[in-house]
Scaffold this motif. Structure first.
Motif, PDB file in Angstrom:
ATOM      1  N   GLY A 131      37.503 -26.317   2.633  1.00 53.00           N
ATOM      2  CA  GLY A 131      37.578 -25.700   3.956  1.00 53.00           C
ATOM      3  C   GLY A 131      38.833 -24.862   4.117  1.00 53.00           C
ATOM      4  N   HIS A 132      39.960 -25.386   3.627  1.00 47.83           N
ATOM      5  CA  HIS A 132      41.219 -24.638   3.691  1.00 47.83           C
ATOM      6  C   HIS A 132      41.135 -23.336   2.896  1.00 47.83           C
ATOM      7  N   VAL A 133      40.732 -23.429   1.638  1.00 51.32           N
ATOM      8  CA  VAL A 133      40.767 -22.229   0.791  1.00 51.32           C
ATOM      9  C   VAL A 133      39.757 -21.183   1.245  1.00 51.32           C
ATOM     10  N   THR A 134      38.642 -21.625   1.820  1.00 52.98           N
ATOM     11  CA  THR A 134      37.679 -20.674   2.367  1.00 52.98           C
ATOM     12  C   THR A 134      38.254 -19.984   3.593  1.00 52.98           C
ATOM     13  N   LEU A 135      38.893 -20.751   4.475  1.00 48.66           N
ATOM     14  CA  LEU A 135      39.557 -20.170   5.645  1.00 48.66           C
ATOM     15  C   LEU A 135      40.592 -19.136   5.217  1.00 48.66           C
ATOM     16  N   LEU A 136      41.403 -19.467   4.229  1.00 45.01           N
ATOM     17  CA  LEU A 136      42.443 -18.548   3.778  1.00 45.01           C
ATOM     18  C   LEU A 136      41.847 -17.283   3.160  1.00 45.01           C
ATOM     19  N   ALA A 137      40.787 -17.432   2.397  1.00 43.25           N
ATOM     20  CA  ALA A 137      40.126 -16.258   1.809  1.00 43.25           C
ATOM     21  C   ALA A 137      39.539 -15.360   2.905  1.00 43.25           C
ATOM     22  N   ARG A 138      38.900 -15.964   3.899  1.00 40.33           N
ATOM     23  CA  ARG A 138      38.331 -15.192   5.016  1.00 40.33           C
ATOM     24  C   ARG A 138      39.437 -14.523   5.840  1.00 40.33           C
ATOM     25  N   ALA A 139      40.527 -15.230   6.044  1.00 37.37           N
ATOM     26  CA  ALA A 139      41.650 -14.647   6.783  1.00 37.37           C
ATOM     27  C   ALA A 139      42.196 -13.432   6.038  1.00 37.37           C
ATOM     28  N   ARG A 140      42.347 -13.544   4.755  1.00 40.66           N
ATOM     29  CA  ARG A 140      42.878 -12.433   3.940  1.00 40.66           C
ATOM     30  C   ARG A 140      41.988 -11.206   4.023  1.00 40.66           C
ATOM     31  N   GLU A 141      40.683 -11.414   4.129  1.00 47.00           N
ATOM     32  CA  GLU A 141      39.734 -10.295   4.225  1.00 47.00           C
ATOM     33  C   GLU A 141      39.924  -9.471   5.504  1.00 47.00           C
ATOM     34  N   LEU A 142      40.647 -10.010   6.469  1.00 47.36           N
ATOM     35  CA  LEU A 142      40.850  -9.327   7.752  1.00 47.36           C
ATOM     36  C   LEU A 142      42.019  -8.352   7.738  1.00 47.36           C
TER      37      LEU A 142
END
Length: 166
Positions: free
Chosen positions: A45-56
């Motif tokens: 959940g953490h690493v997915t959140l961070l990857a999605r955040a970076r895409e922004l």
């Protein structure tokens, strides 16, 4: 931990003390995204959140609660499980993360003020609209949003499962 030649791994250079944060942030491409959290036992959940955040944006800065800050949150006498240095290093090793910094406060308003991101994000378990971070970020017209969880994971639930298996 030093590499075989005695130097620290390259990812450790992404861990930045607050005193150097403004200088290091100024070198990052814009738009900047900032998120924050404990990140105690890093999970999907953490690493997915961070990857999605970076895409922004063009770069992601992660503010990590120091050990003292985690205790202010009342997560339990045995939290954090991992030290602030270990949590920062693990996050810094992630491809999606440009910089990591620690904060001692309950809420990372001083870090937010230094970074002044164009985008401030939290995980979908937060009602972000009324947070002090969102209110501050909006003073410079930052986009503020909660990223929906794709993988429902929880460090607290994981710890409860481990403790009940004893």
């Amino acid at each position: 931990m030093p590499d075989s030649d005695g130097s620290a791994p390259a990812f450790e250079s992404k861990i930045v003390a607050r005193e150097a944060l403004a200088v290091r942030v100024a070198r990052l491409p814009r738009p900047l995204v900032l998120t924050n959290g404990v990140f105690d036992l890093l999970h999907r959940g953490h690493v997915t959140l961070l990857a999605r955040a970076r895409e922004l944006g063009a770069a992601l800065v992660v503010a990590v609660n120091s050990d003292a800050s985690v205790r202010l949150l009342g997560k339990g006498a045995d939290r954090p499980i991992n030290t602030e240095q270990d949590r920062a290093a693990i996050l810094a090793a992630l491809e999606s993360v440009a910089l990591v910094t620690l904060f001692d406060e309950r809420v990372p308003l001083p870090v937010l003020q230094i970074v002044r991101p164009e985008v401030y994000v939290k995980g979908g378990d937060y009602s972000i609209e009324s947070t002090p971070e969102a209110q501050l970020a909006r003073t410079w017209n930052a986009r503020v949003l909660a990223i929906r969880f794709e993988h429902i994971r929880s460090t607290t639930a994981l710890l409860e499962r481990v403790r009940s298996a004893r």
